[in-house]
Write an enzyme that holds these catalytic residues in place. Sequence first.
Site: not given
Lengths: 404, 134
Positions: A120, A196, A222, A360
Amino acid sequence: MNIKKIKEDFPILKKKINGFELVYLDNSATTQKPIQVIEAVNCYYENNNANVHRGGYELSRESTDLYEEAHKETAEFIKAKKMEEIIFTKNTTESINLLSFSLGEKLKKNDVVLTTKIEHHSNIVPWQQLKRKGIKVEFVEVTKDGKLNEKDLEEKLSFKPKIFAFTGASNVLGTVNDIKKLVKQGKDADALTIIDAAQFVQHKKINVKKLNVDFIAFSSHKMLGPTGIGVLYGKEELLEEMPPFMTGGDMISKVSCEKSYWNSLPWKFEAGTPNIAGGIGFRIALKYLERIGIEEIDKHEQKLLNYATKEMQEIDGIEIFGPEKNKLGIISFNVKGVHPHDVSSVLDRKGIAIRSGNHCAQPLMEELGIKGTARASFYLYNTKEDADKFIEGIKEVKKIFKVD
Amino acid sequence: MNEIYSELILDLYKNPLNYGELKNFNIKAEGGNPSCGDLVIFTIKIENNKVKDIKFKGHGCAISTASSSLLTEKVLGKTIKEIKKISDKELNEMLGGIIQTRIKCMTLGKRVLDKAIEEYKKSGKNKIKVTIRI
């Protein structure tokens, strides 16, 4: 796992969009919030609102306790040693910016930061900023089906990067990385390892202690929690050594006109009044996920993924991107002859929310040789009926655009 | 007939009018929106301050493609001043009405065209090539 009962916890899922019951399939972008989280945030403002770590009065003690509890709950959720290792940020992006800034202080010209081409933008752009200091950023190549190219990874690690930052799972393709192996490979190359985990922790269990990873970053929104709360986990000894990212209120122990001394962990990295309500809501989201069980959620998503994938393969002119195995409940696809935005608009007319665009992840799109995809992503409250409506919607797209 | 896309939009998406590139142009403008991935390239021939010929190409969704295509028809023979006056509302009506969530797709071509003409006037040159990010 009783989906019907779970669904009832989410008020927004009763909403009608264009006259249809909302079918929410954009969970990789953000998830909906259960009533328990919404009420926790309200309850805090109605009963406990005061600034944290400030006043010597009862109300401030209450809000401080609740906010600190949220750090403890997060530590437990990812099996960190203690809450000192849990820093609340705004989101994953801020967590990685913190790392890039703070770890970047010690890097020297020509040092290498290694990341990958399935990241991302949040795990690319912050590292690129270090180029100003002459630090190099390199990328592990991906295979056609969206997995990391293992040979290339080995080669790039052999050049001894100082940092190896990679995603736990791809937000575009759903590729789940073998984080255990990647952390080990990173460690063997003497790199600091960063995951991440924004697309990982809400679907797969993680144990940072066992994993021996140095840092992980993820976002509350999320995983059923409020927006504006993110997490940075870091090993205590590393965080102790690192300079703060943002400075000012609350992150200090003593300030004179000449010099300031930092507060203890984790507060050294939480400058200014934090998102207290967000943190408190996040704690309830974590409790909710733990009660249902991450493994159960993952199983449910896999069922929906397999079902929907099979149904889609029956339709002509559909291209699905990403690996066949080891993937999250994410389907990234294109309908031949129809732009992803148009796919999304047709579905939206039926109340079905999916994402379209480059998600993204422009370097990955370039690598795959496409401009964008449409993406459906499942979570715990999605049902087989949702998947059916989604499939029907795709058939409708083909009808409207007269493509066969 | 569906309620999302007018037949005109669907027709123009599949068979866009004035698609291609002029070899002999005064303005070449490439513009797009990196976040949605759409790209449009206009080549324009100007004579006596009017659009003598115009073509467009690129890749985009049904709405941005149809809108850019229709725009090339609309601006043919018009002066720079007249082109500036075409409103979003007018464009929307010409297309037979589009859904609210996609206004940006509809206006992409118009924004690129407006900006390109502006740059052309400002430059005072006979021929320009510009890249415009929306």
